[in-house]
Design a protein around this motif. Structure first.
Motif, PDB file in Angstrom:
ATOM      1  N   GLU A  19     -17.450 -24.005  10.209  1.00  0.00           N
ATOM      2  CA  GLU A  19     -16.893 -24.144   8.873  1.00  0.00           C
ATOM      3  C   GLU A  19     -16.006 -22.955   8.544  1.00  0.00           C
ATOM      4  O   GLU A  19     -16.217 -21.853   9.033  1.00  0.00           O
ATOM      5  CB  GLU A  19     -18.022 -24.272   7.847  1.00  0.00           C
ATOM      6  N   ALA A  20     -15.044 -23.193   7.696  1.00  0.00           N
ATOM      7  CA  ALA A  20     -14.128 -22.123   7.295  1.00  0.00           C
ATOM      8  C   ALA A  20     -14.866 -21.068   6.481  1.00  0.00           C
ATOM      9  O   ALA A  20     -15.929 -21.330   5.905  1.00  0.00           O
ATOM     10  CB  ALA A  20     -12.976 -22.696   6.484  1.00  0.00           C
ATOM     11  N   LEU A  21     -14.293 -19.882   6.454  1.00  0.00           N
ATOM     12  CA  LEU A  21     -14.864 -18.778   5.689  1.00  0.00           C
ATOM     13  C   LEU A  21     -14.961 -19.166   4.213  1.00  0.00           C
ATOM     14  O   LEU A  21     -13.956 -19.502   3.589  1.00  0.00           O
ATOM     15  CB  LEU A  21     -13.989 -17.535   5.836  1.00  0.00           C
ATOM     16  N   PRO A  22     -16.154 -19.175   3.616  1.00  0.00           N
ATOM     17  CA  PRO A  22     -16.270 -19.490   2.193  1.00  0.00           C
ATOM     18  C   PRO A  22     -15.481 -18.504   1.343  1.00  0.00           C
ATOM     19  O   PRO A  22     -15.412 -17.312   1.663  1.00  0.00           O
ATOM     20  CB  PRO A  22     -17.773 -19.356   1.932  1.00  0.00           C
ATOM     21  N   LYS A  23     -14.874 -18.985   0.294  1.00  0.00           N
ATOM     22  CA  LYS A  23     -14.036 -18.136  -0.548  1.00  0.00           C
ATOM     23  C   LYS A  23     -14.816 -16.983  -1.166  1.00  0.00           C
ATOM     24  O   LYS A  23     -14.268 -15.911  -1.405  1.00  0.00           O
ATOM     25  CB  LYS A  23     -13.368 -18.977  -1.632  1.00  0.00           C
ATOM     26  N   ASP A  24     -16.102 -17.211  -1.422  1.00  0.00           N
ATOM     27  CA  ASP A  24     -16.905 -16.173  -2.072  1.00  0.00           C
ATOM     28  C   ASP A  24     -17.687 -15.315  -1.074  1.00  0.00           C
ATOM     29  O   ASP A  24     -18.494 -14.479  -1.464  1.00  0.00           O
ATOM     30  CB  ASP A  24     -17.879 -16.803  -3.072  1.00  0.00           C
ATOM     31  N   PHE A  25     -17.446 -15.525   0.239  1.00  0.00           N
ATOM     32  CA  PHE A  25     -18.192 -14.775   1.244  1.00  0.00           C
ATOM     33  C   PHE A  25     -17.557 -13.410   1.435  1.00  0.00           C
ATOM     34  O   PHE A  25     -16.338 -13.294   1.610  1.00  0.00           O
ATOM     35  CB  PHE A  25     -18.222 -15.523   2.578  1.00  0.00           C
ATOM     36  N   GLN A  26     -18.375 -12.377   1.405  1.00  0.00           N
ATOM     37  CA  GLN A  26     -17.894 -11.019   1.582  1.00  0.00           C
ATOM     38  C   GLN A  26     -18.156 -10.567   3.010  1.00  0.00           C
ATOM     39  O   GLN A  26     -19.308 -10.403   3.420  1.00  0.00           O
ATOM     40  CB  GLN A  26     -18.592 -10.066   0.602  1.00  0.00           C
ATOM     41  N   LEU A  27     -17.076 -10.410   3.786  1.00  0.00           N
ATOM     42  CA  LEU A  27     -17.228  -9.876   5.133  1.00  0.00           C
ATOM     43  C   LEU A  27     -17.702  -8.431   5.048  1.00  0.00           C
ATOM     44  O   LEU A  27     -17.327  -7.689   4.130  1.00  0.00           O
ATOM     45  CB  LEU A  27     -15.888  -9.929   5.877  1.00  0.00           C
ATOM     46  N   GLU A  28     -18.548  -8.058   5.999  1.00  0.00           N
ATOM     47  CA  GLU A  28     -19.033  -6.687   6.017  1.00  0.00           C
ATOM     48  C   GLU A  28     -17.868  -5.727   6.198  1.00  0.00           C
ATOM     49  O   GLU A  28     -17.031  -5.897   7.061  1.00  0.00           O
ATOM     50  CB  GLU A  28     -20.043  -6.492   7.156  1.00  0.00           C
ATOM     51  N   ASP A  29     -17.839  -4.714   5.355  1.00  0.00           N
ATOM     52  CA  ASP A  29     -16.761  -3.721   5.413  1.00  0.00           C
ATOM     53  C   ASP A  29     -17.342  -2.411   5.903  1.00  0.00           C
ATOM     54  O   ASP A  29     -17.412  -1.420   5.183  1.00  0.00           O
ATOM     55  CB  ASP A  29     -16.137  -3.561   4.019  1.00  0.00           C
ATOM     56  N   GLU A  30     -17.761  -2.411   7.177  1.00  0.00           N
ATOM     57  CA  GLU A  30     -18.373  -1.230   7.744  1.00  0.00           C
ATOM     58  C   GLU A  30     -17.303  -0.202   8.104  1.00  0.00           C
ATOM     59  O   GLU A  30     -16.237  -0.563   8.609  1.00  0.00           O
ATOM     60  CB  GLU A  30     -19.183  -1.584   8.982  1.00  0.00           C
ATOM     61  N   PRO A  31     -17.568   1.078   7.859  1.00  0.00           N
ATOM     62  CA  PRO A  31     -16.591   2.096   8.251  1.00  0.00           C
ATOM     63  C   PRO A  31     -16.473   2.193   9.752  1.00  0.00           C
ATOM     64  O   PRO A  31     -17.418   1.893  10.484  1.00  0.00           O
ATOM     65  CB  PRO A  31     -17.198   3.393   7.662  1.00  0.00           C
ATOM     66  N   VAL A  32     -15.300   2.560  10.223  1.00  0.00           N
ATOM     67  CA  VAL A  32     -15.113   2.764  11.663  1.00  0.00           C
ATOM     68  C   VAL A  32     -16.033   3.887  12.110  1.00  0.00           C
ATOM     69  O   VAL A  32     -16.079   4.948  11.491  1.00  0.00           O
ATOM     70  CB  VAL A  32     -13.639   3.119  11.963  1.00  0.00           C
ATOM     71  N   GLU A  33     -16.772   3.658  13.203  1.00  0.00           N
ATOM     72  CA  GLU A  33     -17.796   4.595  13.592  1.00  0.00           C
ATOM     73  C   GLU A  33     -17.231   5.897  14.137  1.00  0.00           C
ATOM     74  O   GLU A  33     -17.849   6.938  14.030  1.00  0.00           O
ATOM     75  CB  GLU A  33     -18.729   3.942  14.610  1.00  0.00           C
ATOM     76  N   ASN A  34     -16.054   5.864  14.754  1.00  0.00           N
ATOM     77  CA  ASN A  34     -15.369   7.087  15.153  1.00  0.00           C
ATOM     78  C   ASN A  34     -13.894   6.777  15.333  1.00  0.00           C
ATOM     79  O   ASN A  34     -13.500   5.624  15.476  1.00  0.00           O
ATOM     80  CB  ASN A  34     -15.989   7.684  16.431  1.00  0.00           C
ATOM     81  N   THR A  35     -13.082   7.820  15.321  1.00  0.00           N
ATOM     82  CA  THR A  35     -11.636   7.630  15.361  1.00  0.00           C
ATOM     83  C   THR A  35     -11.143   7.120  16.700  1.00  0.00           C
ATOM     84  O   THR A  35     -10.021   6.624  16.800  1.00  0.00           O
ATOM     85  CB  THR A  35     -10.925   8.962  15.045  1.00  0.00           C
ATOM     86  N   GLY A  36     -11.973   7.227  17.745  1.00  0.00           N
ATOM     87  CA  GLY A  36     -11.542   6.774  19.065  1.00  0.00           C
ATOM     88  C   GLY A  36     -11.498   5.267  19.215  1.00  0.00           C
ATOM     89  O   GLY A  36     -10.714   4.741  20.003  1.00  0.00           O
TER      90      GLY A  36
END
Length: 251
Positions: A19-36
């Motif tokens: 199914e398509a991404l629900p309009k109200d679904f919030q994808l996890e916005d995890e910070p990048v773990e390191n710059t590499g």
């Protein structure tokens, strides 16, 4: 309390839908773990782009939500790098991708290990499922790669009988990826002020696909060789009493 994927089902039954991404679904916005990690992902794409491999219908991206619905519960996982051979529609600023609904199942998913435990090996079935379980059992991605940048360890898993099997590299330490017509292996060096191990592509003949800076250097060396050859030719003609600026014209 974690919600069971098998709620109202038998302990082993999974009902998967696309199914398509629900309009109200919030994808996890995890910070990048390191710059590499962004550098590693960007370098993989860069050499493919320069070589002319990438086509409009392909989806090659990083930290991007792959979606599925399992027993009516929506799941999204974001691999560090993913390759989809063909999508049904080329979309700018795509926010997520649902296999089967929007195009091919991803051919390759990669995870770059960091200092923190990111669940790359997790076979957890309960909601939310582990990455390994999601890629292997739900999406059934044919190739799963785990790369440890600090030590240069490349683990290449191939889906066989619905299970990931670890594959050994060839005599050059590379893996042939038939769906891409390229080898993948590790390389040690410096790019963008990062010195260490990188994942690189090689063509069928064993030629390394260059990055932009390497291509520029190759062109500079080629131009320098041509200049030196021209100077040697001029010097030879002059030694024979021939004016290189007044050579006869041939029809």
């Amino acid at each position: 309390m974690a919600t069971q994927l098998s709620q109202a089902k038998s302990p082993t039954e999974l009902v998967i839908s696309w199914e398509a991404l629900p309009k109200d679904f919030q994808l996890e916005d995890e910070p990048v773990e390191n710059t590499g990690q962004p550098l590693l992902a960007g370098a993989l794409r860069e050499s493919l782009e320069i070589s002319g491999f990438i086509q409009p219908q392909m989806l090659i991206t990083s930290n991007f939500g792959l979606c599925a619905t399992i027993n009516e519960q929506f799941i999204a996982k974001a691999p560090d790098w993913v390759y989809v051979p063909s999508v049904n529609e080329v979309v700018d600023n795509r926010k997520s991708y649902t296999p089967n609904l929007e195009g091919d199942i991803p051919a390759i998913a990669m995870e770059f290990l960091s200092d923190t435990e990111g669940g790359e090996y997790s076979v957890k079935r309960t909601y939310p499922p582990g990455k390994w379980f999601f890629y292997e059992q739900i999406l059934q991605i044919p190739i799963y790669i785990i790369f440890e940048p600090d030590g240069g360890l490349l683990e290449y898993y191939q889906l066989e009988n619905k299970r990931y099997e670890l594959k050994l590299p060839d005599e050059n330490g590379r893996h042939w990826i038939d769906v891409m017509g390229l080898f993948l292996g590790t390389w040690q060096g410096t790019k963008e002020a990062r010195t260490g191990y990188w994942l690189r592509w090689w063509d069928r003949d064993g030629n390394l696909l260059p990055w932009a800076v390497e291509q520029i250097e190759q062109e500079r060396q080629r131009a320098e060789q041509e200049r030196q050859q021209k100077e040697r030719l001029i010097a030879y003609l002059q030694s024979q009493g021939i004016d290189p600026n007044n050579l006869p014209q041939f029809e």
